[in-house]
Design a protein around this motif. Structure first.
Motif, mmCIF file in Angstrom:
data_model
loop_
_atom_site.group_PDB
_atom_site.id
_atom_site.type_symbol
_atom_site.label_atom_id
_atom_site.label_comp_id
_atom_site.label_asym_id
_atom_site.label_seq_id
_atom_site.Cartn_x
_atom_site.Cartn_y
_atom_site.Cartn_z
ATOM 1 N N THR A 187 2.243 -2.849 -4.827
ATOM 2 C CA THR A 187 3.065 -2.468 -3.674
ATOM 3 C C THR A 187 3.941 -1.271 -4.011
ATOM 4 N N GLU A 188 4.585 -1.306 -5.175
ATOM 5 C CA GLU A 188 5.439 -0.182 -5.580
ATOM 6 C C GLU A 188 4.604 1.087 -5.757
ATOM 7 N N TYR A 189 3.395 0.948 -6.302
ATOM 8 C CA TYR A 189 2.504 2.101 -6.463
ATOM 9 C C TYR A 189 2.158 2.703 -5.107
ATOM 10 N N ILE A 190 1.868 1.833 -4.142
ATOM 11 C CA ILE A 190 1.513 2.306 -2.803
ATOM 12 C C ILE A 190 2.650 3.121 -2.202
ATOM 13 N N ILE A 191 3.858 2.616 -2.312
ATOM 14 C CA ILE A 191 5.024 3.318 -1.756
ATOM 15 C C ILE A 191 5.210 4.674 -2.431
ATOM 16 N N LYS A 192 5.121 4.704 -3.755
ATOM 17 C CA LYS A 192 5.322 5.957 -4.487
ATOM 18 C C LYS A 192 4.210 6.962 -4.186
ATOM 19 N N ALA A 193 2.975 6.464 -4.018
ATOM 20 C CA ALA A 193 1.859 7.370 -3.702
ATOM 21 C C ALA A 193 2.084 8.044 -2.356
ATOM 22 N N LEU A 194 2.584 7.304 -1.383
ATOM 23 C CA LEU A 194 2.835 7.884 -0.066
ATOM 24 C C LEU A 194 4.045 8.811 -0.088
ATOM 25 N N ALA A 220 4.770 10.731 -2.529
ATOM 26 C CA ALA A 220 4.309 11.967 -3.171
ATOM 27 C C ALA A 220 3.201 12.670 -2.396
ATOM 28 N N ALA A 221 2.672 12.035 -1.354
ATOM 29 C CA ALA A 221 1.542 12.603 -0.606
ATOM 30 C C ALA A 221 1.964 13.856 0.154
ATOM 31 N N PRO A 222 1.072 14.838 0.259
ATOM 32 C CA PRO A 222 1.402 16.066 0.991
ATOM 33 C C PRO A 222 1.455 15.843 2.498
ATOM 34 N N ALA A 223 2.243 16.644 3.158
ATOM 35 C CA ALA A 223 2.318 16.573 4.625
ATOM 36 C C ALA A 223 0.936 16.827 5.218
ATOM 37 N N GLY A 224 0.626 16.098 6.277
ATOM 38 C CA GLY A 224 -0.658 16.271 6.935
ATOM 39 C C GLY A 224 -1.768 15.422 6.357
ATOM 40 N N SER A 225 -1.498 14.723 5.253
ATOM 41 C CA SER A 225 -2.541 13.873 4.663
ATOM 42 C C SER A 225 -2.715 12.591 5.480
ATOM 43 N N LYS A 226 -3.890 11.990 5.342
ATOM 44 C CA LYS A 226 -4.241 10.791 6.117
ATOM 45 C C LYS A 226 -4.522 9.631 5.164
ATOM 46 N N TRP A 227 -3.983 8.467 5.503
ATOM 47 C CA TRP A 227 -4.070 7.320 4.607
ATOM 48 C C TRP A 227 -4.411 6.047 5.375
ATOM 49 N N ALA A 228 -5.322 5.262 4.810
ATOM 50 C CA ALA A 228 -5.605 3.910 5.304
ATOM 51 C C ALA A 228 -5.182 2.955 4.196
ATOM 52 N N ILE A 229 -4.265 2.045 4.519
ATOM 53 C CA ILE A 229 -3.646 1.208 3.500
ATOM 54 C C ILE A 229 -4.120 -0.237 3.622
ATOM 55 N N GLY A 230 -4.570 -0.787 2.522
ATOM 56 C CA GLY A 230 -5.010 -2.175 2.483
ATOM 57 C C GLY A 230 -3.968 -3.061 1.845
ATOM 58 N N THR A 231 -2.936 -3.392 2.621
ATOM 59 C CA THR A 231 -1.936 -4.370 2.202
ATOM 60 C C THR A 231 -1.286 -4.942 3.453
ATOM 61 N N GLU A 232 -0.217 -5.713 3.291
ATOM 62 C CA GLU A 232 0.380 -6.442 4.407
ATOM 63 C C GLU A 232 0.899 -5.506 5.501
ATOM 64 N N LEU A 233 0.726 -5.922 6.745
ATOM 65 C CA LEU A 233 0.955 -5.042 7.891
ATOM 66 C C LEU A 233 2.416 -4.645 8.092
ATOM 67 N N ASN A 234 3.357 -5.549 7.830
ATOM 68 C CA ASN A 234 4.762 -5.179 7.992
ATOM 69 C C ASN A 234 5.109 -3.950 7.160
ATOM 70 N N LEU A 235 4.637 -3.938 5.913
ATOM 71 C CA LEU A 235 4.913 -2.803 5.034
ATOM 72 C C LEU A 235 4.195 -1.552 5.518
ATOM 73 N N VAL A 236 2.931 -1.692 5.904
ATOM 74 C CA VAL A 236 2.166 -0.521 6.359
ATOM 75 C C VAL A 236 2.830 0.102 7.579
ATOM 76 N N ARG A 237 3.238 -0.718 8.512
ATOM 77 C CA ARG A 237 3.878 -0.201 9.724
ATOM 78 C C ARG A 237 5.202 0.487 9.397
ATOM 79 N N ARG A 238 5.974 -0.100 8.474
ATOM 80 C CA ARG A 238 7.240 0.495 8.083
ATOM 81 C C ARG A 238 7.023 1.862 7.412
ATOM 82 N N LEU A 239 5.997 1.935 6.554
ATOM 83 C CA LEU A 239 5.700 3.199 5.881
ATOM 84 C C LEU A 239 5.189 4.245 6.868
#
Length: 394
Positions: free
Chosen positions: A297-304, A306-325
């Motif tokens: 989970t911490e890796y996912i947050i840090k990866a996003l 550091a991600a460049p603007a305009g990048s596209k991501w599909a996240i495979g983890t719990e929905l509350n966190l994905v929606r918040r991110l």
């Protein structure tokens, strides 16, 4: 079938059947527990103000922990947010707090109780907020598994490694048998250590994290892994299969991460050209193998972050966190979607809602201790030993 009909047929329901029917309770289970007290109505428009007022009244006496998977209405009152182990350590670092209110699930609150001082009291706003994965390995089942390993003549070669997402009983078993705990962040380090101590690992209770770490991160083959099914005689394995295996994986999984499939990955790549697929290592092996990035989970947050603007991501983890991110990074032009088309929250984590939090905080503010999570001293001692071995990992 009625009780009379059952007696007439001379058939006695098993304890598990009675538990599933809601007619019996298992005090060591994380299921089937009622929350006492009168909860505020979920439609009460004053809930937010009531939570704020109770928290202010308690002041430094209370420290509120919020897991990343909590809903926004709860997470806004957290003093710190994080994954389960980070939160338990944060609680231990606040010895002045008399009450630790853990907005998470049962095993997390147990870990906080193990790591905090005796004078501190850990509170879980809803006692029914359990974890299906943690429920998949009971102390009795694991003891029986160890007997099977002993009969196969390999128990002395086996080092247990238990995921943080396990009950205090399983952590205590691990400590008692020379093993360690791991998180999704340090699973490889824990397994490296374990293989320095013995020839085989019994990995509890998430088969997917164990398999993915062994195969993806440590170069083992799928043939090095076998799955022990506690619902089958001898785990559904022969003595020869156990002797040949390096990784003995418990047949457990996360109900949320287990939903993601290879079809989910292929579908999102078709729908969103150029998308980066980022998944949690609790996902199935074929999903992890097809993803672009894999991490905690911490890796996912840090990866996003550091991600460049305009990048596209599909996240495979719990929905509350994905929606918040997704909401957090939308202003930066980052497109973040849930990997699966089907909406799936962690149902047990979502038991911690605003009415339960308000009830717990107001009760504490009135001097009434509710829903305390307390691990017995013997279990705590061995579980803490396993946790300390993890903390000492290089």
């Amino acid at each position: 079938m009625t009780t009379a009909q059952t007696q007439e047929l001379d058939v006695q329901p098993t304890p598990l059947a009675l538990l599933l029917l809601g007619r019996e309770a298992d005090p060591k289970s994380e299921r089937g527990v009622e929350c006492p007290g009168d909860l505020p109505s979920p439609s009460d428009p004053d809930l937010v103000e009531r939570a704020r007022a109770a928290k202010e009244k308690l002041g430094d006496k209370v420290f509120v922990l919020g897991h990343h998977y909590q809903r926004d209405e709860v997470i806004q009152f957290a003093d710190v947010t994080g994954d389960s182990f980070k939160l338990a350590r944060d609680a231990a670092a606040r010895p002045e707090a008399e009450y630790i209110v853990f907005c998470g699930v049962h095993f997390m609150a147990e870990s906080a109780d193990i790591l905090t001082g005796d004078e501190q009291k850990v509170v879980l706003p809803d006692l029914a907020a359990g974890c299906s994965m943690a429920d998949m390995a009971t102390a009795e089942q694991v003891a029986e598994c160890w007997d099977v390993l002993t009969e196969a003549g390999i128990a002395e070669q086996v080092v247990p490694v238990s995921y943080m997402n396990s009950s205090a009983d399983i952590k205590a078993f691990t400590g008692k048998h020379g093993g360690t705990i791991c998180t999704s962040s340090n699973a490889k380090r824990a397994l490296d250590w374990a293989f320095e101590q013995g020839e085989k690992v019994l990995f509890l209770p998430d088969q997917h994290l164990g398999r993915n770490t062994a195969v993806r991160d440590m170069g083992m083959s799928l043939d090095d892994c076998v799955v022990y099914n506690p619902h089958k005689p001898n785990g559904g394995l022969t003595a020869d299969e156990l002797r040949a295996a390096k990784m003995i994986l418990w047949r457990g999984h996360c109900s949320v991460h287990g939903r993601f499939s290879l079809d989910s990955v292929n579908d999102v790549r078709e729908r969103i050209p150029g998308v980066n697929v980022l998944v949690h290592p609790e996902c199935k092996h074929e999903v992890v193998a097809a993803a672009d990035y894999v991490g905690s989970t911490e890796y996912i947050i840090k990866a996003l972050e550091a991600a460049p603007a305009g990048s596209k991501w599909a996240i495979g983890t719990e929905l509350n966190l994905v929606r918040r991110l997704a909401n957090r990074f939308a202003p930066e032009g980052k497109e973040i979607v849930f990997l699966d088309k089907t909406v799936c929250f962690c149902s047990t984590m979502n038991r911690i809602d605003l009415p339960h939090l308000v009830w717990a905080l107001e009760s504490l503010a009135e001097g009434k201790l509710v829903n305390r999570i307390e691990v017995d001293k013997e279990t705590e001692a061995f579980a803490k030993l396993a946790l300390e071995r993890m903390l000492a990992l290089p």
